[in-house]
Write a protein that holds these residues in place. Structure first.
Motif, PDB file in Angstrom:
ATOM      1  N   LYS A 216      57.008  39.355  35.350  1.00 47.29           N
ATOM      2  CA  LYS A 216      57.247  40.786  35.129  1.00 47.29           C
ATOM      3  C   LYS A 216      57.053  41.588  36.418  1.00 47.29           C
ATOM      4  CE  LYS A 216      55.842  40.607  30.268  1.00 47.29           C
ATOM      5  NZ  LYS A 216      54.822  41.039  29.266  1.00 47.29           N
ATOM      6  N   LEU A 217      56.056  41.186  37.224  1.00 48.61           N
ATOM      7  CA  LEU A 217      55.817  41.873  38.489  1.00 48.61           C
ATOM      8  C   LEU A 217      57.023  41.731  39.411  1.00 48.61           C
ATOM      9  CD1 LEU A 217      53.757  43.335  40.396  1.00 48.61           C
ATOM     10  CD2 LEU A 217      53.150  41.055  41.244  1.00 48.61           C
ATOM     11  N   PHE A 218      57.558  40.503  39.529  1.00 48.79           N
ATOM     12  CA  PHE A 218      58.724  40.270  40.378  1.00 48.79           C
ATOM     13  C   PHE A 218      59.943  41.022  39.844  1.00 48.79           C
ATOM     14  CE2 PHE A 218      56.443  36.965  42.559  1.00 48.79           C
ATOM     15  CZ  PHE A 218      57.084  36.851  43.782  1.00 48.79           C
ATOM     16  N   ALA A 219      60.132  41.000  38.547  1.00 45.37           N
ATOM     17  CA  ALA A 219      61.280  41.689  37.958  1.00 45.37           C
ATOM     18  C   ALA A 219      61.212  43.188  38.232  1.00 45.37           C
ATOM     19  CB  ALA A 219      61.332  41.425  36.457  1.00 45.37           C
ATOM     20  N   GLY A 220      60.007  43.744  38.130  1.00 43.91           N
ATOM     21  CA  GLY A 220      59.842  45.160  38.411  1.00 43.91           C
ATOM     22  C   GLY A 220      60.066  45.500  39.864  1.00 43.91           C
ATOM     23  N   THR A 221      59.568  44.633  40.762  1.00 42.55           N
ATOM     24  CA  THR A 221      59.731  44.860  42.201  1.00 42.55           C
ATOM     25  C   THR A 221      61.190  44.770  42.612  1.00 42.55           C
ATOM     26  OG1 THR A 221      57.528  43.942  42.606  1.00 42.55           O
ATOM     27  CG2 THR A 221      59.019  44.081  44.483  1.00 42.55           C
ATOM     28  N   ILE A 222      61.880  43.721  42.148  1.00 41.40           N
ATOM     29  CA  ILE A 222      63.290  43.527  42.515  1.00 41.40           C
ATOM     30  C   ILE A 222      64.166  44.626  41.957  1.00 41.40           C
ATOM     31  CG2 ILE A 222      65.263  41.975  42.225  1.00 41.40           C
ATOM     32  CD1 ILE A 222      63.251  39.640  42.302  1.00 41.40           C
ATOM     33  N   GLY A 223      63.844  45.097  40.744  1.00 39.83           N
ATOM     34  CA  GLY A 223      64.668  46.133  40.119  1.00 39.83           C
ATOM     35  C   GLY A 223      64.241  47.553  40.429  1.00 39.83           C
ATOM     36  N   GLU A 224      63.305  47.708  41.373  1.00 39.67           N
ATOM     37  CA  GLU A 224      62.749  49.035  41.663  1.00 39.67           C
ATOM     38  C   GLU A 224      63.752  49.947  42.372  1.00 39.67           C
ATOM     39  OE1 GLU A 224      58.647  50.907  43.607  1.00 39.67           O
ATOM     40  OE2 GLU A 224      59.106  48.771  43.798  1.00 39.67           O
ATOM     41  N   TYR A 225      64.682  49.365  43.114  1.00 35.45           N
ATOM     42  CA  TYR A 225      65.645  50.156  43.888  1.00 35.45           C
ATOM     43  C   TYR A 225      67.069  49.726  43.541  1.00 35.45           C
ATOM     44  CZ  TYR A 225      61.572  51.471  46.649  1.00 35.45           C
ATOM     45  OH  TYR A 225      60.348  51.949  47.046  1.00 35.45           O
ATOM     46  N   PRO A 226      67.618  50.228  42.447  1.00 41.23           N
ATOM     47  CA  PRO A 226      68.959  49.807  42.000  1.00 41.23           C
ATOM     48  C   PRO A 226      70.081  50.542  42.747  1.00 41.23           C
ATOM     49  CG  PRO A 226      68.086  51.398  40.455  1.00 41.23           C
ATOM     50  CD  PRO A 226      67.007  51.192  41.506  1.00 41.23           C
ATOM     51  N   TYR A 227      70.095  50.368  44.068  1.00 42.04           N
ATOM     52  CA  TYR A 227      71.086  51.059  44.902  1.00 42.04           C
ATOM     53  C   TYR A 227      71.859  50.039  45.745  1.00 42.04           C
ATOM     54  CZ  TYR A 227      68.026  54.943  43.681  1.00 42.04           C
ATOM     55  OH  TYR A 227      67.270  55.853  42.988  1.00 42.04           O
ATOM     56  N   ALA A 228      73.033  50.448  46.175  1.00 42.81           N
ATOM     57  CA  ALA A 228      73.847  49.573  47.032  1.00 42.81           C
ATOM     58  C   ALA A 228      73.117  49.280  48.338  1.00 42.81           C
ATOM     59  CB  ALA A 228      75.202  50.206  47.304  1.00 42.81           C
ATOM     60  N   SER A 229      72.491  50.281  48.916  1.00 37.79           N
ATOM     61  CA  SER A 229      71.690  50.125  50.126  1.00 37.79           C
ATOM     62  C   SER A 229      70.533  51.104  50.059  1.00 37.79           C
ATOM     63  CB  SER A 229      72.532  50.400  51.384  1.00 37.79           C
ATOM     64  OG  SER A 229      71.724  50.403  52.537  1.00 37.79           O
ATOM     65  N   VAL A 230      69.372  50.653  50.527  1.00 39.31           N
ATOM     66  CA  VAL A 230      68.190  51.530  50.560  1.00 39.31           C
ATOM     67  C   VAL A 230      67.849  51.761  52.029  1.00 39.31           C
ATOM     68  CG1 VAL A 230      65.856  51.909  49.668  1.00 39.31           C
ATOM     69  CG2 VAL A 230      67.435  50.439  48.418  1.00 39.31           C
ATOM     70  N   ASN A 231      68.701  52.534  52.687  1.00 43.73           N
ATOM     71  CA  ASN A 231      68.566  52.872  54.114  1.00 43.73           C
ATOM     72  C   ASN A 231      68.780  51.684  55.044  1.00 43.73           C
ATOM     73  OD1 ASN A 231      67.963  55.633  53.667  1.00 43.73           O
ATOM     74  ND2 ASN A 231      65.842  55.113  53.233  1.00 43.73           N
ATOM     75  N   ALA A 232      69.353  50.599  54.535  1.00 46.07           N
ATOM     76  CA  ALA A 232      69.685  49.463  55.389  1.00 46.07           C
ATOM     77  C   ALA A 232      71.040  49.708  56.036  1.00 46.07           C
ATOM     78  CB  ALA A 232      69.731  48.177  54.568  1.00 46.07           C
ATOM     79  N   TYR A 233      71.110  49.563  57.331  1.00 44.17           N
ATOM     80  CA  TYR A 233      72.376  49.763  58.041  1.00 44.17           C
ATOM     81  C   TYR A 233      73.191  48.476  57.944  1.00 44.17           C
ATOM     82  CZ  TYR A 233      70.656  54.139  60.079  1.00 44.17           C
ATOM     83  OH  TYR A 233      70.198  55.421  60.264  1.00 44.17           O
ATOM     84  N   ASN A 234      73.936  48.374  56.842  1.00 51.86           N
ATOM     85  CA  ASN A 234      74.699  47.166  56.563  1.00 51.86           C
ATOM     86  C   ASN A 234      76.098  47.528  56.062  1.00 51.86           C
ATOM     87  OD1 ASN A 234      74.216  48.101  53.990  1.00 51.86           O
ATOM     88  ND2 ASN A 234      72.920  46.387  53.370  1.00 51.86           N
ATOM     89  N   PHE A 235      76.775  46.559  55.459  1.00 52.27           N
ATOM     90  CA  PHE A 235      78.145  46.783  55.003  1.00 52.27           C
ATOM     91  C   PHE A 235      78.241  47.945  54.023  1.00 52.27           C
ATOM     92  CE2 PHE A 235      81.212  45.939  51.558  1.00 52.27           C
ATOM     93  CZ  PHE A 235      82.403  46.060  52.270  1.00 52.27           C
ATOM     94  N   PHE A 236      77.302  48.041  53.094  1.00 53.22           N
ATOM     95  CA  PHE A 236      77.380  49.090  52.084  1.00 53.22           C
ATOM     96  C   PHE A 236      77.098  50.472  52.681  1.00 53.22           C
ATOM     97  CE2 PHE A 236      76.737  45.303  49.469  1.00 53.22           C
ATOM     98  CZ  PHE A 236      77.785  45.472  48.558  1.00 53.22           C
ATOM     99  N   SER A 237      76.205  50.555  53.651  1.00 52.72           N
ATOM    100  CA  SER A 237      76.009  51.829  54.350  1.00 52.72           C
ATOM    101  C   SER A 237      77.231  52.170  55.198  1.00 52.72           C
ATOM    102  CB  SER A 237      74.763  51.770  55.235  1.00 52.72           C
ATOM    103  OG  SER A 237      73.592  51.791  54.452  1.00 52.72           O
ATOM    104  N   LEU A 238      77.877  51.140  55.732  1.00 52.40           N
ATOM    105  CA  LEU A 238      79.084  51.356  56.540  1.00 52.40           C
ATOM    106  C   LEU A 238      80.172  52.046  55.734  1.00 52.40           C
ATOM    107  CD1 LEU A 238      80.675  50.789  59.210  1.00 52.40           C
ATOM    108  CD2 LEU A 238      81.353  48.609  58.188  1.00 52.40           C
ATOM    109  N   ILE A 239      80.309  51.695  54.454  1.00 48.84           N
ATOM    110  CA  ILE A 239      81.353  52.300  53.604  1.00 48.84           C
ATOM    111  C   ILE A 239      80.843  53.542  52.869  1.00 48.84           C
ATOM    112  CG2 ILE A 239      82.558  50.105  53.345  1.00 48.84           C
ATOM    113  CD1 ILE A 239      81.360  49.877  50.539  1.00 48.84           C
TER     114      ILE A 239
END
Length: 393
Positions: A216-239
């Protein structure tokens, strides 16, 4: 080398107390350290930490240390000290391995490059984050694979997962090596070793908890930020998808689905290259492709998740001696620093705005991964051809 490490340590210790860092994260780590020191086994019962258990052991020691009168005024430094120590340990490992496989001059240069890289400094000494410690666990786990110490490697891979969920990204590298060894016995012993390590880490926190509390802890941590990118400068931020919900549809699929597709494709590509390479010396290259690829093309990535790529690219160069990996280490160090600095000093509520630095850095990360994929393909193919030629002779 001792002078180099001493200079790196003194500079960090001098700066760490005076650089404010990320106040939210620092205050969170401080509160967790005090809570762990007060009630270690009940840490998850009475707190709201989203971190897996391994680093809580470190914070427990920090919490105990800060309770001593002589150390009470050094709380910020003590919080940053484990990551600072990990910076030095990673630089020392680079030195040791480079001295074994390269020249004396090169081992010092590679260690100095890592030790004084702005990307490394800003993460541990300035921000106060724990990615340096996580990276050290990962690089030692991969190094043990190259030393044919699979069981020790399995234990450390399990420890990495139980420090940060991103450790899962590196697990395929262990699987690839076990498959390459073609030993069912080794596979089951490694799996048992990893499971036993996980149980030892988890057990002290499991009393009065439900049997599946860690899941449950891992599931909560992984699902905490349901976004395409969380300030990561990657492909999804590029678009232009930074902080956009990962349920948003793009070309028939949601961002989340595209992220999962990319993870599968990157892992299959890494596995194919590892198979072609026919040697554990490709382990660092495989780990580098995994983290760089998943960061660049998967969802829910944070700005700091690319951090291990700096050390992994240098270690891959040591084992494979391809200068393209050195250029990659420079490029990944630059993009990691820009991304981290922008978030640390320029983030506003709702994420970093879409601007020229985000566009250019995101584009560069995409280009660097394509360059890495091409270099990895060439290196695996080259090793394959050399071994076939020797076999023919």
């Amino acid at each position: 080398m001792w002078s180099l490490l001493g200079a790196g340590l003194c500079l960090r210790v001098a700066l760490a107390p005076w650089v404010g860092g990320q106040s939210f994260d620092l205050n969170l780590f401080k509160s967790w350290a005090l809570a762990a020191a007060e009630n270690f086994s009940g840490f998850y019962l009475h707190g709201s930490s989203d971190y897996p258990p391994l680093y809580i052991y470190i914070l427990y020691l920090v919490g105990k240390a800060v309770s001593l009168p002589a150390l009470g005024s050094y709380f910020t430094l003590l919080i940053k000290l484990p990551s600072i120590a990990a910076d030095l340990l990673t630089a020392a490992l680079l030195y040791r391995l480079a001295a074994k496989h390269l020249s004396v001059e090169t081992d010092l240069l590679l260690s100095a490059f890592y030790l004084f890289s702005p990307a490394v400094f800003i993460n541990s000494t300035f921000w106060g984050q724990v990615d340096s410690f996580f990276t050290w666990v990962v690089v030692v786990a991969v190094w043990l694979l190259t030393e044919k110490r699979v069981y020790g490697s399995a234990a450390l891979f399990a420890a990495a997962v139980l420090m940060k969920p991103q450790g899962i990204i590196f697990l395929p590298v262990l699987l690839f090596e076990l498959v390459r060894l073609k030993s069912v016995k080794r596979f089951f012993i490694a799996a048992f070793t990893a499971l036993a390590t996980a149980l030892v880490i988890i057990l002290p926190f499991s009393f009065r908890q439900s049997p599946l509390w860690i899941v449950k802890l891992f599931a909560g941590t992984i699902g905490e930020y349901p976004y395409a990118s969380v300030n990561a400068y990657n492909f999804f931020s590029l678009i232009g998808a930074n902080y956009k919900p990962d349920t948003t549809v793009m070309l028939f699929f949601s961002y989340y689905t595209w992220g999962m597709i990319f993870i599968v494709l990157i892992t299959l590509f890494t596995g194919f290259l590892y198979y072609r390479g026919r040697s554990a010396k490709h382990a660092f290259l495989a780990a580098l492709i995994q983290i760089a690829g998943v960061f660049t093309f998967s969802v829910s990535m944070h700005e700091r998740y690319l951090f291990p790529a700096v050390a992994l690219s240098l270690l891959a160069f040591i084992f494979l001696k391809d200068k393209r990996l050195l250029w990659l280490s420079v490029g990944l160090s630059a993009t990691s620093f820009i991304n981290t600095a922008t978030v640390l000093y320029g983030m506003t509520r709702g994420g970093v705005p879409y601007n020229v630095p985000m566009f250019l850095t995101s584009l560069l990360n995409v280009v660097l991964f394509i360059f890495l994929a091409k270099a990895g393909w060439d290196l695996a193919a080259g090793t394959n051809k050399k071994e076939d030629a020797l076999r023919t002779k």
